[in-house]
Structures are given as structure tokens and as C-alpha cells.
Design a protein around this motif. Structure first.
Motif, PDB file in Angstrom:
ATOM      1  N   SER A  50       0.849  -1.188   0.000  1.00 30.60           N
ATOM      2  CA  SER A  50       0.000   0.000   0.000  1.00 30.60           C
ATOM      3  C   SER A  50       0.885   1.238   0.000  1.00 30.60           C
ATOM      4  O   SER A  50       2.097   1.156   0.251  1.00 30.60           O
ATOM      5  CB  SER A  50      -0.904   0.014   1.244  1.00 30.60           C
ATOM      6  N   VAL A  51       0.266   2.386  -0.259  1.00 23.94           N
ATOM      7  CA  VAL A  51       1.001   3.643  -0.152  1.00 23.94           C
ATOM      8  C   VAL A  51       1.519   3.824   1.269  1.00 23.94           C
ATOM      9  O   VAL A  51       2.682   4.167   1.493  1.00 23.94           O
ATOM     10  CB  VAL A  51       0.104   4.833  -0.554  1.00 23.94           C
ATOM     11  N   ALA A  52       0.660   3.561   2.246  1.00 23.42           N
ATOM     12  CA  ALA A  52       1.043   3.730   3.649  1.00 23.42           C
ATOM     13  C   ALA A  52       2.245   2.866   3.997  1.00 23.42           C
ATOM     14  O   ALA A  52       3.187   3.307   4.676  1.00 23.42           O
ATOM     15  CB  ALA A  52      -0.137   3.399   4.554  1.00 23.42           C
ATOM     16  N   ASP A  53       2.235   1.619   3.530  1.00 23.23           N
ATOM     17  CA  ASP A  53       3.342   0.701   3.790  1.00 23.23           C
ATOM     18  C   ASP A  53       4.626   1.208   3.140  1.00 23.23           C
ATOM     19  O   ASP A  53       5.716   1.133   3.724  1.00 23.23           O
ATOM     20  CB  ASP A  53       2.976  -0.688   3.261  1.00 23.23           C
ATOM     21  N   ALA A  54       4.513   1.745   1.933  1.00 23.42           N
ATOM     22  CA  ALA A  54       5.696   2.205   1.198  1.00 23.42           C
ATOM     23  C   ALA A  54       6.352   3.415   1.859  1.00 23.42           C
ATOM     24  O   ALA A  54       7.579   3.520   1.908  1.00 23.42           O
ATOM     25  CB  ALA A  54       5.318   2.537  -0.239  1.00 23.42           C
ATOM     26  N   VAL A  55       5.550   4.339   2.357  1.00 20.49           N
ATOM     27  CA  VAL A  55       6.096   5.631   2.791  1.00 20.49           C
ATOM     28  C   VAL A  55       6.422   5.696   4.277  1.00 20.49           C
ATOM     29  O   VAL A  55       7.051   6.666   4.716  1.00 20.49           O
ATOM     30  CB  VAL A  55       5.119   6.785   2.440  1.00 20.49           C
ATOM     31  N   GLY A  77      -5.103  11.065   0.491  1.00 23.87           N
ATOM     32  CA  GLY A  77      -5.998   9.954   0.831  1.00 23.87           C
ATOM     33  C   GLY A  77      -5.886   9.535   2.290  1.00 23.87           C
ATOM     34  O   GLY A  77      -4.918   9.861   2.993  1.00 23.87           O
ATOM     35  N   GLU A  78      -6.884   8.784   2.729  1.00 22.19           N
ATOM     36  CA  GLU A  78      -6.966   8.365   4.136  1.00 22.19           C
ATOM     37  C   GLU A  78      -5.707   7.629   4.579  1.00 22.19           C
ATOM     38  O   GLU A  78      -5.275   7.758   5.729  1.00 22.19           O
ATOM     39  CB  GLU A  78      -8.198   7.465   4.316  1.00 22.19           C
ATOM     40  N   GLU A  79      -5.118   6.846   3.684  1.00 23.83           N
ATOM     41  CA  GLU A  79      -3.863   6.155   3.990  1.00 23.83           C
ATOM     42  C   GLU A  79      -2.766   6.642   3.038  1.00 23.83           C
ATOM     43  O   GLU A  79      -1.865   5.895   2.661  1.00 23.83           O
ATOM     44  CB  GLU A  79      -4.044   4.642   3.871  1.00 23.83           C
ATOM     45  N   GLY A  80      -2.861   7.916   2.669  1.00 26.03           N
ATOM     46  CA  GLY A  80      -1.911   8.496   1.737  1.00 26.03           C
ATOM     47  C   GLY A  80      -0.642   8.973   2.402  1.00 26.03           C
ATOM     48  O   GLY A  80      -0.402   8.735   3.597  1.00 26.03           O
TER      49      GLY A  80
END
Length: 294
Positions: A50-55, A77-80
Motif C-alpha cells: 500500500s502507499v502507507a506501507d511504502a512511505v 488519501g486516508e492512507e496516503g
């Protein structure tokens, strides 16, 4: 060397992420189509779910997605990025989006404790694969200097062109000029073929004179062979011409050639050519000339 999250691993993003990994950075990639993370993984990088996991642990976040709403979702986004990355993270948006959206996102980034550079690129798939992109960067000068190791790994001509949104404005001008050049080259090719001229010889001599351009150098084989495997899709250039015409109207300037080419790009999409390389504008000239397209 930095830990870099790279969001968007398509035709452009994938080779860019691989170059960063090969330059010694620790790159974590995320793409909506997970299989597109494989080249990065093969180069020694990692794939995120996910984006959250990546960042989450990134020092720098790079974004390369198709359009303004995509960038807004990735960042807001909510998990952005703004919800999941560490405060102070430097965000580099390599996407080509509306300048006004970039200005809004830069303000939101600052309010949330992030730093945002708009850094759209030119050079297409070949430039991305060869780490020879032209990068036009908008944002704070100190952030530009901090991002230089990233830019140097993926680009050749790298210029800080002004504050937030300036990079996107320069990219819009780039897309206007490139589209006009492709359309002119397409018309020239159809014209030459109608007279039975040796096309290769004609393009050789034209390329050596004032009519020469990088567009002619890079797109001549596509047009001569009628093969339009996408390096940069008509769908995306259509989006960019919409940015050009909208921004020109907001600035109160007239871009008559830009308006015409925007309509020709729209016609190409309407005729089913959106997934082809933008050199397939040639097919539109053929249709207008009453010729069959291959």
C-alpha cells in the motif's frame, strides 16, 4: 543514500525507480498493479502492499502517477502520504498535473509539515530507461538542492524553474511544443508519401536542417513503420493538452495552435487510438486525407 518510496511504477516510474535502486538508494515501490513492482524487486528493491506501507519509513517519497486526481489521492488519501509518512519528509511529484492543483498540494504539504517539489519530466520511455530525462522543478530552492541526488540518478537536464507550480507550467509548455511538432511531422510524412519520395532519405536531410528536432529523431521510425507501441500514450497527451488550454485561458493568453492540436488529440482518442504512442497522430492525418490506417 536515502530510503525512497516510489509510488507509481508504470512505463516511466518503473525504470526511474530501478535507476534509484542501482544508484545505491533503498527503494520501496508501490503500484496499483502489483506485478509492475517486479523490475524494482529484481534490481534489489522492495515491493509494498500500500502507499502507507511504502512511505512509513521513507526519507523521500517520489510520485509518478497519471493525473491530478491520482496525485491528490496518493498525497491526501486516508492512507496516503500525508497521513502515513514521517513529518518533514520530502515529496517529489514527477507526475504531470495541473499547476493550480500543485500549488494547492504544496500549501497542504506545508501545513502538515511536509516539503513538496513539483518535478515533471520530459523524454518519454527512452529518457526514463536511459536516465536522460529533462526535469523541470518547482518549489523551494533548498528542497531542490536536497533532492539533487534523486534527480541526478534519473535525469540529465535538471533545472529549478521557480516556486511551486512552476515545474508544471513549464511541463505544460513542453507538451504544447511536443504535440505541435509531432503533428507537423505526421503531416510531413503523409505529404512525402503521397509523392512517392524515399521517406528515409527525406527525413535524413530534413533532420539535418532547421526542420530537425528530437521529435523527428525519436518518432520517425514509428511513423515510417506505422508501429505505435506506447512510449507516451495519446491518452496522457490528451490530458496534458487539456491542462495547456485550461491554464492558457486562466492566464488570458491565446494558444491557437495548442487548441487545434488538442482537438486532433481528442479525435485520435475518439477513433480508438488513446492507448497508442502519441506519434499515432499520424493516423489522424491519414484519416483526414481519406487514407486507410494500418
Amino acid at each position: 543514500m536515502s530510503t525512497i518510496a516510489f509510488i507509481g511504477l508504470g512505463i516511466m516510474g518503473s525504470p526511474m525507480a530501478v535507476h534509484l535502486q542501482n544508484a545505491g538508494h533503498d527503494v520501496v515501490g508501490y503500484n496499483l498493479s502489483p506485478e509492475k513492482t517486479q523490475p524494482l524487486v529484481d534490481a534489489g528493491g522492495r515491493a509494498a502492499d500500500s502507499v502507507a506501507d511504502a512511505v512509513r519509513d521513507a526519507e523521500i517519497v517520489a510520485v509518478m502517477v497519471p493525473d491530478s486526481p491520482d496525485v491528490q489521492e496518493v498525497l491526501l488519501g486516508e492512507e496516503g502520504v500525508f497521513a502515513s509518512a514521517k513529518e518533514g519528509t520530502l515529496v517529489i511529484d514527477f507526475s504531470s498535473i495541473r499547476p493550480d492543483v500543485t500549488v494547492e498540494l504544496a500549501k497542504a504539504a506545508k501545513d502538515k509539515g511536509f516539503r513538496l517539489l513539483d518535478a515533471p519530466v520530459s523524454g518519454g520511455e527512452a529518457g526514463a530507461k536511459n536516465a536522460a530525462l529533462s526535469i523541470m522543478v518547482g518549489g523551494d530552492a533548498a528542497d531542490f538542492e536536497a533532492a539533487k541526488p534523486v534527480f541526478d540518478a534519473v535525469g540529465k537536464t535538471i533545472v529549478h524553474v521557480g516556486g511551486s507550480g512552476a515545474g508544471q507550467t513549464v511541463k505544460a509548455a513542453n507538451q504544447l511544443i511536443v504535440a505541435a511538432n509531432i503533428q507537423a511531422l505526421a503531416e510531413g510524412v503523409v505529404f512525402l508519401e503521397a509523392y512517392g519520395v524515399d521517406l528515409g532519405a527525406a527525413l535524413d536531410v530534413l533532420g539535418g536542417g532547421l526542420a530537425g528536432s528530437k521529435v523527428l529523431d525519436q518518432k520517425r521510425d514509428n511513423m515510417a513503420n506505422k508501429t505505435f507501441q506506447p512510449g507516451f500514450r495519446i491518452d496522457l497527451h490528451h490530458k496534458d493538452m487539456g491542462i495547456v488550454t485550461s491554464a492558457a485561458r486562466e492566464a488570458g493568453v491565446v494558444v491557437p495552435l495548442g487548441g487545434l492540436v488538442a482537438q486532433l488529440m481528442a479525435s485520435a482518442r475518439a477513433n480508438g487510438d488513446g492507448s497508442l504512442d502519441h506519434s499515432a497522430l499520424l493516423r489522424g492525418v491519414q484519416r483526414l486525407s481519406g487514407q486507410k490506417t494500418d
